[in-house]
Motif scaffolding. Structure first.
Motif, short mmCIF file in Angstrom:
data_model
loop_
_atom_site.label_atom_id
_atom_site.label_comp_id
_atom_site.label_asym_id
_atom_site.label_seq_id
_atom_site.Cartn_x
_atom_site.Cartn_y
_atom_site.Cartn_z
N GLN A 45 0.81 -1.20 0.00
CA GLN A 45 0.00 0.00 0.00
C GLN A 45 0.85 1.26 0.00
OE1 GLN A 45 -2.95 0.00 -0.67
NE2 GLN A 45 -4.30 -1.21 0.58
N THR A 46 2.18 1.10 0.22
CA THR A 46 3.04 2.26 0.22
C THR A 46 3.24 2.77 -1.20
OG1 THR A 46 4.19 1.40 2.16
CG2 THR A 46 5.30 3.13 0.90
N PRO A 47 2.91 4.04 -1.48
CA PRO A 47 3.08 4.54 -2.84
C PRO A 47 4.53 4.48 -3.28
CG PRO A 47 1.75 6.03 -1.52
CD PRO A 47 2.35 5.04 -0.57
N THR A 48 4.75 4.04 -4.47
CA THR A 48 6.08 4.04 -5.04
C THR A 48 6.15 5.11 -6.12
OG1 THR A 48 5.42 2.36 -6.64
CG2 THR A 48 6.43 1.59 -4.61
N LEU A 49 7.27 5.79 -6.15
CA LEU A 49 7.41 6.92 -7.05
C LEU A 49 7.63 6.44 -8.47
CD1 LEU A 49 7.42 10.00 -6.91
CD2 LEU A 49 9.89 9.92 -6.76
N ARG A 50 6.57 6.40 -9.24
CA ARG A 50 6.66 6.01 -10.64
C ARG A 50 6.31 7.21 -11.50
NH1 ARG A 50 9.99 2.58 -10.16
NH2 ARG A 50 9.50 0.48 -9.46
N PHE A 51 6.92 8.36 -11.14
CA PHE A 51 6.62 9.59 -11.86
C PHE A 51 7.22 9.56 -13.25
CE2 PHE A 51 7.15 14.37 -12.21
CZ PHE A 51 5.81 14.58 -12.44
N LEU A 52 8.43 9.02 -13.38
CA LEU A 52 9.09 8.90 -14.66
C LEU A 52 9.00 7.45 -15.14
CD1 LEU A 52 12.31 11.03 -14.10
CD2 LEU A 52 10.19 11.71 -15.21
N PRO A 53 9.16 7.23 -16.43
CA PRO A 53 9.17 5.85 -16.93
C PRO A 53 10.27 5.05 -16.24
CG PRO A 53 9.01 7.41 -18.75
CD PRO A 53 9.26 8.22 -17.52
N ARG A 54 10.02 3.75 -16.07
CA ARG A 54 10.99 2.90 -15.40
C ARG A 54 12.33 2.92 -16.16
NH1 ARG A 54 10.34 -1.27 -11.85
NH2 ARG A 54 8.07 -1.21 -12.15
N GLY A 55 13.40 3.11 -15.40
CA GLY A 55 14.73 3.10 -16.00
C GLY A 55 15.14 4.42 -16.63
N ALA A 56 14.30 5.44 -16.50
CA ALA A 56 14.62 6.73 -17.12
C ALA A 56 15.69 7.47 -16.31
CB ALA A 56 13.37 7.59 -17.24
N SER A 57 16.49 8.25 -17.02
CA SER A 57 17.45 9.15 -16.38
C SER A 57 16.88 10.56 -16.45
CB SER A 57 18.80 9.08 -17.10
OG SER A 57 19.75 9.93 -16.48
N GLY A 58 16.50 11.09 -15.29
CA GLY A 58 15.72 12.32 -15.27
C GLY A 58 16.57 13.58 -15.16
N ILE A 59 15.99 14.66 -15.63
CA ILE A 59 16.54 16.00 -15.41
C ILE A 59 15.41 16.85 -14.83
CG2 ILE A 59 17.50 18.08 -16.45
CD1 ILE A 59 18.87 16.42 -18.50
N VAL A 60 15.63 17.39 -13.65
CA VAL A 60 14.65 18.27 -13.02
C VAL A 60 14.89 19.70 -13.52
CG1 VAL A 60 13.74 19.17 -10.84
CG2 VAL A 60 14.55 16.81 -10.98
N VAL A 61 13.86 20.32 -14.05
CA VAL A 61 13.94 21.70 -14.53
C VAL A 61 13.10 22.54 -13.57
CG1 VAL A 61 13.50 23.27 -16.45
CG2 VAL A 61 14.25 20.93 -16.91
N LEU A 62 13.79 23.30 -12.71
CA LEU A 62 13.14 23.98 -11.58
C LEU A 62 12.99 25.47 -11.85
CD1 LEU A 62 12.06 23.97 -8.67
CD2 LEU A 62 14.44 24.13 -7.88
N ASP A 63 11.77 25.95 -11.76
CA ASP A 63 11.44 27.35 -11.97
C ASP A 63 11.68 28.13 -10.68
OD1 ASP A 63 10.34 29.80 -12.54
OD2 ASP A 63 8.42 29.02 -13.27
N LEU A 64 12.61 29.08 -10.71
CA LEU A 64 12.88 29.93 -9.54
C LEU A 64 12.70 31.40 -9.90
CD1 LEU A 64 15.95 28.18 -7.86
CD2 LEU A 64 13.54 28.12 -7.19
N SER A 65 11.77 31.67 -10.80
CA SER A 65 11.49 33.05 -11.20
C SER A 65 10.74 33.77 -10.10
CB SER A 65 10.68 33.07 -12.50
OG SER A 65 9.46 32.36 -12.33
N ALA A 66 10.59 35.08 -10.27
CA ALA A 66 9.95 35.90 -9.24
C ALA A 66 8.48 35.55 -9.05
CB ALA A 66 10.11 37.38 -9.60
N SER A 67 7.86 34.91 -10.04
CA SER A 67 6.44 34.57 -9.91
C SER A 67 6.19 33.37 -9.01
CB SER A 67 5.84 34.28 -11.30
OG SER A 67 6.46 33.14 -11.88
N ILE A 68 7.26 32.67 -8.63
CA ILE A 68 7.12 31.53 -7.71
C ILE A 68 6.98 32.09 -6.30
CG2 ILE A 68 8.17 29.43 -6.83
CD1 ILE A 68 7.30 29.25 -9.73
N SER A 69 5.80 31.93 -5.72
CA SER A 69 5.54 32.50 -4.40
C SER A 69 5.88 31.49 -3.31
CB SER A 69 4.07 32.91 -4.28
OG SER A 69 3.23 31.76 -4.29
N THR A 70 6.02 32.01 -2.10
CA THR A 70 6.31 31.13 -0.96
C THR A 70 5.15 30.18 -0.68
OG1 THR A 70 5.51 32.87 0.53
CG2 THR A 70 7.89 32.77 0.13
N ASP A 71 3.98 30.46 -1.22
CA ASP A 71 2.84 29.55 -1.03
C ASP A 71 3.10 28.18 -1.64
OD1 ASP A 71 1.49 31.59 0.23
OD2 ASP A 71 0.38 32.21 -1.55
#
Length: 270
Positions: A45-71
């Motif tokens: 029942q524990t969720p497993t992180l299958r966000f990317l296809p199995r075996g994929a090598s991921g790159i996280v692209v993180l938005d840190l622009s001024a429109s990103i609020s602390t919320d």
């Protein structure tokens, strides 16, 4: 109750012992199966992180622009922590008006955890409300939003370093600058042509922005309603594995049959 004297009492005593041994053995096996099934159920029942296809090598692209609020900081921090807890490998691209490579592709996922602390509220002290740590991007980097620049750099890294089975995780509010739409459309087309999956962790996006990205990225993207990867992950296996459940039922039936077939007798010496 009248006792019936028996001449072959020793034979019955042997049968009684044999029945008792079988009873104890079946009971122990049943308890063990139930315990294993319960443990397997919790694990399944524990969720497993299958966000990317199995075996994929991921790159996280993180938005840190001024429109990103602390919320949305907590959501960013949780996303980075979840990704860091996997055994995967990720690069990290940070962008605002421009983009830069923070972690090269193939970096162990644990390297994302230090970045998560900038988006995690510390414990409250002295009755004061906690504040997010001052991150190094707020004053010197955060500005406009050019998502095309972030995705373009990720694609460049994938090509230059010949990343096998690449996939991209875009963490953004999707509030792109109007002047970036042309570049974004071209990059999105390249992702589709090269069949590189793009998964989007949308940070409270406006419906129009979400619709735009769904159209641009089409089948290459999964745009979710601001939920975390772990919240989208599916559970693996059934709540109780079928093999263990069937074995437990079979042993329980054998135990019941043993109790009926070897019902307790009362006897005494003549």
């Amino acid at each position: 109750m009248n006792l019936v004297p028996l001449a072959d009492l020793p034979r019955l005593e042997q049968a009684r012992r044999r029945t008792a041994r079988v009873r104890v053995l079946l009971a122990v096996v049943l308890v063990a199966l139930v315990a294993v099934a319960a443990a397997s159920s919790v694990h399944a029942q524990t969720p497993t992180l299958r966000f990317l296809p199995r075996g994929a090598s991921g790159i996280v692209v993180l938005d840190l622009s001024a429109s990103i609020s602390t919320d949305t900081y907590q959501r960013i921090g949780q996303t980075l922590r979840e990704l860091s807890s996997t055994n995967g490998r990720y690069g990290l691209v940070v962008f605002s008006d421009v983009a830069y490579e923070a972690l090269p592709p193939g970096t162990p996922s644990a390297a994302l955890k230090p970045y998560a602390r900038y988006f995690t509220l510390p414990p409250a002290h002295g009755g004061f409300l906690p504040e997010f740590p001052l991150n190094p991007w707020t004053n010197s980097f955060s500005g406009g939003t050019r998502i095309g620049a972030g995705l373009a750099l990720a694609l460049q890294l994938i090509r230059e370093q010949h990343v096998k089975h690449p996939a991209v995780v875009l963490v953004s509010d999707l509030d792109d600058d109007a002047g970036d739409i042309k570049q974004l459309a071209g990059v999105a087309l390249a992702y589709r042509q090269e069949d590189i999956p793009v998964r989007v962790v949308a940070l409270d996006p406006q419906p129009k922005d979400e619709q735009l990205f769904a159209k641009l990225l089409e089948r290459a993207a999964t745009v979710e309603q601001g939920r975390l990867p772990g919240e989208r992950a599916k559970t693996t296996g059934s709540p109780i594995p079928l093999v263990l459940g069937a074995a437990a039922v079979a042993v329980a039936l054998l135990l019941a049959a043993n109790e009926l077939w070897g019902a307790r007798l009362s006897w005494g010496h003549a």
